[in-house]
Design a protein around this motif. Structure first.
Motif, short mmCIF file in Angstrom:
data_model
loop_
_atom_site.label_atom_id
_atom_site.label_comp_id
_atom_site.label_asym_id
_atom_site.label_seq_id
_atom_site.Cartn_x
_atom_site.Cartn_y
_atom_site.Cartn_z
N UNK A 52 -17.83 22.40 12.60
CA UNK A 52 -16.95 22.35 11.44
C UNK A 52 -17.22 23.60 10.64
N UNK A 53 -16.17 24.26 10.19
CA UNK A 53 -16.31 25.51 9.45
C UNK A 53 -15.26 25.60 8.36
N UNK A 54 -15.57 26.36 7.34
CA UNK A 54 -14.66 26.58 6.22
C UNK A 54 -13.78 27.80 6.48
N UNK A 55 -12.74 27.95 5.70
CA UNK A 55 -11.81 29.07 5.82
C UNK A 55 -12.56 30.39 5.78
N UNK A 56 -12.19 31.30 6.67
CA UNK A 56 -12.79 32.62 6.69
C UNK A 56 -14.08 32.73 7.48
N UNK A 57 -14.61 31.59 7.96
CA UNK A 57 -15.81 31.63 8.80
C UNK A 57 -15.41 32.14 10.18
N UNK A 75 -8.95 22.29 18.88
CA UNK A 75 -9.16 22.05 17.45
C UNK A 75 -8.67 20.65 17.13
N UNK A 76 -9.52 19.87 16.44
CA UNK A 76 -9.12 18.51 16.07
C UNK A 76 -8.79 18.37 14.59
N UNK A 77 -9.08 19.43 13.82
CA UNK A 77 -8.73 19.46 12.39
C UNK A 77 -8.56 20.92 12.01
N UNK A 78 -7.44 21.25 11.37
CA UNK A 78 -7.23 22.61 10.89
C UNK A 78 -6.68 23.55 11.94
N UNK A 79 -6.90 24.86 11.72
CA UNK A 79 -6.37 25.89 12.62
C UNK A 79 -7.34 27.05 12.71
N UNK A 80 -7.47 27.59 13.92
CA UNK A 80 -8.31 28.77 14.16
C UNK A 80 -7.53 29.77 14.99
N UNK A 117 -16.74 36.60 26.59
CA UNK A 117 -17.29 36.28 25.27
C UNK A 117 -16.24 35.45 24.54
N UNK A 118 -16.71 34.60 23.65
CA UNK A 118 -15.81 33.70 22.93
C UNK A 118 -16.14 33.69 21.45
N UNK A 119 -15.11 33.60 20.64
CA UNK A 119 -15.30 33.46 19.20
C UNK A 119 -14.02 32.95 18.57
N UNK A 120 -14.13 32.56 17.30
CA UNK A 120 -12.94 32.13 16.56
C UNK A 120 -13.15 32.35 15.08
N UNK A 121 -12.03 32.43 14.37
CA UNK A 121 -12.06 32.51 12.91
C UNK A 121 -11.18 31.38 12.38
N UNK A 122 -11.63 30.77 11.29
CA UNK A 122 -10.90 29.65 10.69
C UNK A 122 -9.81 30.18 9.77
N UNK A 123 -8.57 29.76 10.02
CA UNK A 123 -7.42 30.20 9.25
C UNK A 123 -7.01 29.18 8.18
N UNK A 124 -7.33 27.92 8.39
CA UNK A 124 -6.99 26.85 7.44
C UNK A 124 -8.16 26.67 6.46
#
Length: 181
Positions: A52-57, A75-80, A117-124
């Motif tokens: 679980x992460x906050x916006x901008x993480x 993703x089960x909640x929000x958007x990345x 390599x894998x990564x993501x950023x939280x948009x929501x």
């Protein structure tokens, strides 16, 4: 289930068939037989992870030199914005990346195979990401590419600098790291 190839042929976007009505919805988030038939990917998943992460993480860009992990991400909640980078030196796509928006609403999944390599950023405002892996976490073999590596030039769709863990702040440029053959 609908499977779409990306600009990196080994990375796939998977969209499940969703059955919905006024009561809500139902879908199979994973069915091994269907996954194998439609993707051609024959893997055993050994671990499920949930963050679980906050916006901008921004988390990543991570990969392992040993115990390489394929990841089936959703993703089960929000958007990345989910990103995969080819770190296989022998690949014609070495150093190239692909990204896709994954959300609880669109229910898309990304298959990130071993060697990426894998990564993501939280948009929501916040997001919960769950993913299956094909091997276990091996911290001694983990490497981290800088999120802002100029040679990769990833468009993270950010309006301000991301929030990073200490580990991710110590990420290195891809050209400075050991990669897979």
């Amino acid at each position: 289930m609908n499977v779409t190839t990306t600009e990196l042929p080994d990375v796939l976007i998977i969209e499940p068939q969703v059955f919905g009505d006024s009561r809500g919805f139902f879908f199979e988030s994973f069915n091994d037989r269907v996954f194998r038939e439609l993707t051609g990917v024959v893997k055993t998943f050994v671990q499920d992870n949930h963050s679980r992460s906050e916006k901008g993480v921004l988390r990543g860009l991570h990969y392992q030199l040993e115990n390489t992990q394929g990841k089936l991400v959703r993703v089960i909640h929000g958007e990345v914005l989910d990103i995969a980078v080819d770190v296989r030196r022998s690949s014609p796509c070495f150093g190239k990346w692909v990204g896709a928006r994954l959300s609880a609403e669109n229910r898309r999944q990304m298959w990130v195979p071993e060697g990426f390599a894998h990564g993501f950023v939280v948009l929501s405002d916040s997001a919960e990401v769950v993913y299956k892996t094909t091997d276990y976490y091996n911290p001694a073999a983990e490497r981290c590419i800088r999120w802002d590596d100029p040679d990769l030039a990833i468009d993270w769709q950010l309006s301000e600098p991301p929030r990073l863990s200490e580990k991710d702040q110590r990420g290195k440029l891809l050209k400075e790291l050991d990669v897979l053959p």
